[in-house]
Design a protein around this motif. Structure first.
Motif: not given
Length: 191
Positions: A66-71, A56-64, A113-117, A124-132
């Motif tokens: 500060d906004l984080y990319l979560e994977i 299973s794979f999750f990718i999103g934005l979180a936080g009220r 699971a393994l997680r990353l914020y 890095d978040a911008g490049r990761f999302v663009q590649e995704f």
């Protein structure tokens, strides 16, 4: 069997993405096999896909504030993942250079699971999302062991919906943050 797997994975999503078992999931939209939902515990939206073999794979934005990319990556068979332990995992999108990601173990009962914020405004978040969004497949490995090659059909549209869902949530929070900030006379009645 697919329905049972989907229900189990949605339960995993609510626990892993929220950090608490009582968090709510609000469905936003489905794009192909991507489910985009709002997760109250992380105060953000994620795209989720379940693949054959239990991955299973999750990718999103979180936080009220500060906004984080979560994977998040998960698999029901990864029983040896330990809570809080760091794991160096490699993600590779198409023919792009691989990403070496320091992901953290997350354990709740039978779900692992393994997680990353990453700060959402980081390069890095911008490049990761663009590649995704641009590539059609992703490969994950851990210490040379292949975790799988997965298709990314619809990933661009799915992540655009993550952004729309997050914007909708953040706009709603901003518009209702202080009901006493406006009065009909234009002055603060509590001064």
């Amino acid at each position: 069997m697919w329905l049972t797997t989907r229900i189990s994975v949605l339960l995993l999503a609510s626990i892993v993405l929220s950090g608490e078992a009582k968090a709510e999931i609000t469905d936003w939209k489905t794009i192909g096999w991507w489910d985009i939902s709002f997760y109250s515990g992380s105060e953000g939206c994620s795209a989720f896909a379940a693949y054959d073999g239990g991955f299973s794979f999750f990718i999103g934005l979180a936080g009220r504030e500060d906004l984080y990319l979560e994977i998040f990556i998960a698999n029901k068979d990864w029983r040896s993942i330990e809570e809080g332990k760091e794991y160096e995992v490699t993600a590779k999108f198409g023919n792009e250079s691989p990403w070496n990601l320091e992901m953290t173990g997350s354990v709740d009962d039978d779900f692992r699971a393994l997680r990353l914020y990453v700060p959402a405004d980081s390069d890095d978040a911008g490049r990761f999302v663009q590649e995704f969004m641009r590539e059609t497949k992703m490969r994950w490995t851990y210490e040379g062991a292949d975790l799988g090659l997965y298709k990314l059909n619809g990933s661009r549209r799915a992540f655009k919906e993550v952004v729309a869902c997050t914007k909708s949530y953040r706009d709603a929070v901003r518009s209702s943050s202080d009901p006493f900030s406006r009065s009909s006379t234009g002055s603060d009645p509590f001064e």
